[in-house]
Design a protein around this motif. Structure first.
Motif, PDB file in Angstrom:
ATOM      1  N   GLN A  41      49.579 -54.149  39.808  1.00 33.69           N
ATOM      2  CA  GLN A  41      49.110 -53.119  39.014  1.00 33.69           C
ATOM      3  C   GLN A  41      48.847 -52.922  37.760  1.00 33.69           C
ATOM      4  OE1 GLN A  41      51.612 -49.382  40.369  1.00 33.69           O
ATOM      5  NE2 GLN A  41      53.373 -51.071  41.479  1.00 33.69           N
ATOM      6  N   GLN A  42      49.326 -53.784  36.706  1.00 33.12           N
ATOM      7  CA  GLN A  42      48.507 -53.832  35.222  1.00 33.12           C
ATOM      8  C   GLN A  42      47.546 -54.878  35.621  1.00 33.12           C
ATOM      9  OE1 GLN A  42      52.433 -55.674  34.185  1.00 33.12           O
ATOM     10  NE2 GLN A  42      53.775 -53.781  32.820  1.00 33.12           N
ATOM     11  N   SER A  43      47.262 -55.747  36.209  1.00 33.60           N
ATOM     12  CA  SER A  43      46.584 -56.458  36.075  1.00 33.60           C
ATOM     13  C   SER A  43      44.828 -55.687  36.920  1.00 33.60           C
ATOM     14  CB  SER A  43      46.633 -57.231  36.622  1.00 33.60           C
ATOM     15  OG  SER A  43      46.626 -57.394  38.314  1.00 33.60           O
ATOM     16  N   MET A  44      45.389 -54.851  38.015  1.00 36.37           N
ATOM     17  CA  MET A  44      44.338 -53.564  38.466  1.00 36.37           C
ATOM     18  C   MET A  44      43.810 -52.912  37.093  1.00 36.37           C
ATOM     19  SD  MET A  44      45.593 -53.235  42.245  1.00 36.37           S
ATOM     20  CE  MET A  44      44.638 -52.217  43.665  1.00 36.37           C
ATOM     21  N   ARG A  45      44.933 -52.921  36.912  1.00 43.04           N
ATOM     22  CA  ARG A  45      44.765 -51.825  35.357  1.00 43.04           C
ATOM     23  C   ARG A  45      43.700 -52.555  34.157  1.00 43.04           C
ATOM     24  NH1 ARG A  45      46.387 -46.324  35.212  1.00 43.04           N
ATOM     25  NH2 ARG A  45      45.790 -46.604  33.507  1.00 43.04           N
ATOM     26  N   TYR A  46      44.090 -53.528  33.949  1.00 46.76           N
ATOM     27  CA  TYR A  46      43.627 -54.447  32.687  1.00 46.76           C
ATOM     28  C   TYR A  46      41.872 -54.434  33.423  1.00 46.76           C
ATOM     29  CZ  TYR A  46      42.708 -58.065  29.357  1.00 46.76           C
ATOM     30  OH  TYR A  46      42.967 -58.552  28.636  1.00 46.76           O
ATOM     31  N   SER A  47      41.641 -54.742  34.334  1.00 44.13           N
ATOM     32  CA  SER A  47      40.103 -55.221  34.359  1.00 44.13           C
ATOM     33  C   SER A  47      39.045 -53.924  34.490  1.00 44.13           C
ATOM     34  CB  SER A  47      39.903 -55.824  35.618  1.00 44.13           C
ATOM     35  OG  SER A  47      40.805 -56.935  35.308  1.00 44.13           O
ATOM     36  N   VAL A  48      39.972 -52.634  34.979  1.00 47.59           N
ATOM     37  CA  VAL A  48      39.286 -51.527  35.751  1.00 47.59           C
ATOM     38  C   VAL A  48      39.000 -50.710  34.087  1.00 47.59           C
ATOM     39  CG1 VAL A  48      39.398 -49.289  36.855  1.00 47.59           C
ATOM     40  CG2 VAL A  48      39.722 -51.227  37.511  1.00 47.59           C
ATOM     41  N   PHE A  49      39.842 -51.173  33.364  1.00 47.70           N
ATOM     42  CA  PHE A  49      40.170 -49.920  32.523  1.00 47.70           C
ATOM     43  C   PHE A  49      39.453 -51.349  31.159  1.00 47.70           C
ATOM     44  CE2 PHE A  49      42.903 -47.249  34.849  1.00 47.70           C
ATOM     45  CZ  PHE A  49      41.370 -46.093  34.702  1.00 47.70           C
ATOM     46  N   SER A  50      38.677 -52.063  31.121  1.00 46.13           N
ATOM     47  CA  SER A  50      38.444 -52.398  30.051  1.00 46.13           C
ATOM     48  C   SER A  50      37.236 -52.676  29.496  1.00 46.13           C
ATOM     49  CB  SER A  50      38.011 -54.379  30.652  1.00 46.13           C
ATOM     50  OG  SER A  50      37.325 -54.503  31.659  1.00 46.13           O
ATOM     51  N   GLY A  51      36.907 -51.225  29.553  1.00 44.41           N
ATOM     52  CA  GLY A  51      35.006 -50.645  29.001  1.00 44.41           C
ATOM     53  C   GLY A  51      34.535 -51.124  29.258  1.00 44.41           C
ATOM     54  N   GLY A  52      34.153 -50.310  30.492  1.00 46.33           N
ATOM     55  CA  GLY A  52      33.075 -50.483  31.384  1.00 46.33           C
ATOM     56  C   GLY A  52      32.237 -49.457  31.174  1.00 46.33           C
ATOM     57  N   LYS A  53      30.840 -49.248  31.329  1.00 50.13           N
ATOM     58  CA  LYS A  53      29.396 -49.008  31.218  1.00 50.13           C
ATOM     59  C   LYS A  53      29.887 -47.108  32.323  1.00 50.13           C
ATOM     60  CE  LYS A  53      26.185 -51.112  31.087  1.00 50.13           C
ATOM     61  NZ  LYS A  53      26.881 -52.936  31.107  1.00 50.13           N
ATOM     62  N   ARG A  54      30.999 -47.720  33.702  1.00 47.68           N
ATOM     63  CA  ARG A  54      30.576 -46.725  34.549  1.00 47.68           C
ATOM     64  C   ARG A  54      29.497 -45.984  35.509  1.00 47.68           C
ATOM     65  NH1 ARG A  54      35.440 -48.618  34.361  1.00 47.68           N
ATOM     66  NH2 ARG A  54      37.124 -47.432  33.508  1.00 47.68           N
ATOM     67  N   LEU A  55      28.608 -46.929  35.013  1.00 45.32           N
ATOM     68  CA  LEU A  55      27.213 -47.383  35.668  1.00 45.32           C
ATOM     69  C   LEU A  55      27.080 -46.962  37.081  1.00 45.32           C
ATOM     70  CD1 LEU A  55      23.972 -47.497  35.023  1.00 45.32           C
ATOM     71  CD2 LEU A  55      23.889 -49.726  36.011  1.00 45.32           C
ATOM     72  N   ARG A  56      27.419 -47.391  37.369  1.00 41.81           N
ATOM     73  CA  ARG A  56      27.855 -47.621  39.272  1.00 41.81           C
ATOM     74  C   ARG A  56      28.301 -46.327  40.087  1.00 41.81           C
ATOM     75  NH1 ARG A  56      27.950 -52.054  37.002  1.00 41.81           N
ATOM     76  NH2 ARG A  56      26.893 -53.606  37.892  1.00 41.81           N
ATOM     77  N   PRO A  57      29.345 -46.188  39.318  1.00 38.49           N
ATOM     78  CA  PRO A  57      30.403 -44.491  39.357  1.00 38.49           C
ATOM     79  C   PRO A  57      29.140 -43.172  39.148  1.00 38.49           C
ATOM     80  CG  PRO A  57      31.189 -45.758  38.867  1.00 38.49           C
ATOM     81  CD  PRO A  57      30.456 -46.471  38.066  1.00 38.49           C
ATOM     82  N   ILE A  58      28.761 -43.326  37.621  1.00 41.37           N
ATOM     83  CA  ILE A  58      27.650 -42.179  37.063  1.00 41.37           C
ATOM     84  C   ILE A  58      26.559 -42.607  37.795  1.00 41.37           C
ATOM     85  CG2 ILE A  58      26.451 -41.674  34.670  1.00 41.37           C
ATOM     86  CD1 ILE A  58      28.892 -42.547  33.510  1.00 41.37           C
ATOM     87  N   LEU A  59      25.963 -43.167  39.076  1.00 44.33           N
ATOM     88  CA  LEU A  59      25.409 -43.333  39.711  1.00 44.33           C
ATOM     89  C   LEU A  59      25.358 -42.339  40.865  1.00 44.33           C
ATOM     90  CD1 LEU A  59      23.058 -46.776  39.084  1.00 44.33           C
ATOM     91  CD2 LEU A  59      21.807 -44.437  38.153  1.00 44.33           C
ATOM     92  N   VAL A  60      26.461 -42.980  41.318  1.00 47.15           N
ATOM     93  CA  VAL A  60      27.238 -41.891  42.796  1.00 47.15           C
ATOM     94  C   VAL A  60      26.932 -40.252  41.968  1.00 47.15           C
ATOM     95  CG1 VAL A  60      28.790 -41.759  44.352  1.00 47.15           C
ATOM     96  CG2 VAL A  60      28.411 -44.115  43.573  1.00 47.15           C
ATOM     97  N   LEU A  61      28.087 -39.875  41.718  1.00 44.55           N
ATOM     98  CA  LEU A  61      27.827 -38.589  40.951  1.00 44.55           C
ATOM     99  C   LEU A  61      26.879 -38.169  40.670  1.00 44.55           C
ATOM    100  CD1 LEU A  61      31.088 -38.769  38.620  1.00 44.55           C
ATOM    101  CD2 LEU A  61      31.256 -38.481  40.959  1.00 44.55           C
ATOM    102  N   CYS A  62      25.715 -38.712  39.925  1.00 44.29           N
ATOM    103  CA  CYS A  62      24.450 -38.002  39.270  1.00 44.29           C
ATOM    104  C   CYS A  62      23.925 -37.612  40.830  1.00 44.29           C
ATOM    105  CB  CYS A  62      24.010 -38.765  38.640  1.00 44.29           C
ATOM    106  SG  CYS A  62      22.412 -37.858  38.175  1.00 44.29           S
ATOM    107  N   ALA A  63      23.656 -38.636  41.695  1.00 42.13           N
ATOM    108  CA  ALA A  63      22.786 -38.417  43.665  1.00 42.13           C
ATOM    109  C   ALA A  63      23.279 -37.514  44.114  1.00 42.13           C
ATOM    110  CB  ALA A  63      22.898 -40.554  44.202  1.00 42.13           C
ATOM    111  N   ALA A  64      24.238 -37.079  44.066  1.00 44.69           N
ATOM    112  CA  ALA A  64      25.284 -36.612  45.195  1.00 44.69           C
ATOM    113  C   ALA A  64      25.319 -34.690  44.081  1.00 44.69           C
ATOM    114  CB  ALA A  64      27.034 -36.461  44.804  1.00 44.69           C
ATOM    115  N   GLU A  65      24.548 -34.865  42.963  1.00 40.90           N
ATOM    116  CA  GLU A  65      24.601 -33.362  42.162  1.00 40.90           C
ATOM    117  C   GLU A  65      23.317 -33.484  42.113  1.00 40.90           C
ATOM    118  OE1 GLU A  65      26.620 -32.958  37.995  1.00 40.90           O
ATOM    119  OE2 GLU A  65      26.433 -34.731  37.703  1.00 40.90           O
ATOM    120  N   ILE A  66      22.150 -34.355  42.521  1.00 43.64           N
ATOM    121  CA  ILE A  66      20.439 -34.007  42.265  1.00 43.64           C
ATOM    122  C   ILE A  66      20.248 -33.417  43.715  1.00 43.64           C
ATOM    123  CG2 ILE A  66      18.935 -34.867  42.561  1.00 43.64           C
ATOM    124  CD1 ILE A  66      19.730 -36.715  39.864  1.00 43.64           C
ATOM    125  N   CYS A  67      21.024 -34.079  44.653  1.00 44.26           N
ATOM    126  CA  CYS A  67      20.952 -33.892  46.477  1.00 44.26           C
ATOM    127  C   CYS A  67      21.192 -32.023  46.684  1.00 44.26           C
ATOM    128  CB  CYS A  67      20.978 -34.660  47.298  1.00 44.26           C
ATOM    129  SG  CYS A  67      19.822 -36.540  46.568  1.00 44.26           S
TER     130      CYS A  67
END
Lengths: 308, 308
Positions: A41-67
């Motif tokens: 659990q700690q190692s999954m969190r370590y990698s996911v919360f390592s300061g990424g830009k979240r580009l992919r999820p933001i694009l998902v949300l953005c596409a949903a908002e637009i359509c």
């Protein structure tokens, strides 16, 4: 919720807000409990919360908002699943048997922090959990799960990674003939389209699918995704050459490992020009959405003007 | 199709026939084409067609046959997905960073044959493809995909693997107190229930779900699955100690790596007795099915009488 029609959108502010939403939901999905060993659990969190830009999820949300008309809420699960798949791919890419990177985003890579065995299992766990999240979500349809698996699989993301590894060792090799250059251009386009492009393209597609977008809308977003995906990776190659450890958060292992990259074939300046052209093409792909797509246009510009 | 009511079923013949069906469908799913790099297709096939018993997919088909009226056809996709997840888990388990095994089923392990990077990616590709197969299948429901992800994830299969790795290094350690023995029994039961048991239990559940079995039927098959899963792994531990390379197809790396095993805690004979008791319990779990379940009873017996 939908403020895309206003021409003046503060991109920084928009990205920050969406990043916060994504982080909150990721945090919920990855909340520690006593149902599995603490270390995974700690190692999954370590990698996911390592300061990424979240580009992919933001694009998902953005596409949903637009359509759609209901904002991004129906697309939160696929957004988080895509980020987890992205995180898993980085963990496995960084392994000693692959790129052998010690640092990413100025933090120790997973295998340096938790050991190699745990890093392999952490990647596996994130990939598996991504599918659980979408399968458990009310708004996700079965064809979206299939789309996700295809994008992450051997015919797209993993296929690109395999080809990338097989083409390591190009450093110092002079590109002699025109034919060789053509072959290399074909290869690098395949690698980039698959390794980076697939998840970016699929992010937009899944966001659109989550809100039952029309075929025309999905097609337009896919095309946009393909073009910004390639532009993004070309700029990544460029930054790997001209960037430094501090800004990129890693040493330029692609150059050390002598991989086939855009700058290797075209040089830095020509590569930048290619990226600009791709972004222009991406913006044209959005014409079907009118002003609603302004934010995606700004994101496209941002991707090639970033410094890391 | 359903011949379970006849008391005398030739188990060997039954297993052979079902194995052939599974192999045919796996062969179809893994047919080589030009949509991905050839090497990843070859390495996926190498591991999947390395002479496995096909226990998990056969259990899927068997559960579907017992619960439904239309035979096993609706359960073929989950059956193949489970075998692919099993194959991926073995590839990653065998890696140098994990068990460091050179041979499995008398053949070189994936990383010995294709290199470490390709072995990691091959495991990733099989896991991802498993989800694609079920998502693309007409008969598979979303909750079955969730079930599959849970069984393969950090709370079950991967959790067991993490705990297993963390408990390596027990060789030579004498179990001193009663408390220590109790702790170790708890740990080993957790590891076995998760690492091996989860996929076996889920095989039965998914087969039943594919044909819309009742809750009572699913519950009974799950209980049976839990018990044979543990019995199977206890016997695996025993065979790892008393077996030889020829029969087991690998050197007994669990003993070399000093993992926590049943024989380490109870000794070989007592471990065998435990396995026999678990199988008896498993057979009782099937009472709801009457004579229809004879084949599953025979499979349970076979699992503890096998020599490899």
């Amino acid at each position: 919720m939908n403020n895309f029609k206003k021409c003046k959108i503060d991109l920084k502010q928009y990205l920050k807000k969406r990043r916060e939403v994504v982080n909150q939901v990721l945090n919920k999905y990855l909340k520690c409990n006593n149902k599995s060993p603490r270390v995974i659990q700690q190692s999954m969190r370590y990698s996911v919360f390592s300061g990424g830009k979240r580009l992919r999820p933001i694009l998902v949300l953005c596409a949903a908002e637009i359509c759609g008309r209901g904002g991004y809420k129906k697309a939160l699960a696929p957004a988080c699943a895509l980020e987890m798949i992205h995180a898993y791919s980085l963990i496995h890419d960084d392994l000693p048997a692959m790129d052998n990177d010690d640092y990413r985003r100025n933090k120790l890579t997973s295998h340096k922090k938790f050991g190699e065995a745990m890093a392999i299992l952490t990647g596996d766990a994130l990939l598996t959990y991504a599918f659980q999240i979408v399968a458990d979500d009310l708004w996700v349809k079965k064809e979206m799960i299939s789309e996700l698996a295809k994008a992450a699989g051997r015919e797209q993301m993993l296929g690109g990674q395999v080809e990338d590894i097989q083409n390591s060792g190009c450093k110092g090799k002079r590109i002699k003939s025109k034919n060789e250059k053509t072959r290399n251009v074909k290869k690098i386009n395949y690698i980039h389209a698959c390794k980076t492009g697939a998840l970016i393209k699929t992010s937009l597609k899944m966001g659109a699918m989550a809100v039952n977008a029309s075929k025309k809308q999905i097609k337009a977003l896919e095309e946009y995704g393909k073009n910004i995906g390639l532009a993004f990776q070309v700029m990544d190659d460029v930054l790997d050459v001209v960037g430094n450890k501090k800004k990129l958060g890693k040493r330029g292992s692609d150059f050390d490992n002598s991989k086939l990259t855009y700058p290797l074939i075209y040089g830095v300046e020509k590569s930048k020009e290619k990226a600009v052209k791709l972004v222009e093409k991406a913006k044209q792909d959005l014409s079907v959405f009118g002003q609603k797509a302004n934010i995606l246009k700004k994101i496209a510009d941002y991707l090639i003007n970033r410094e890391y």
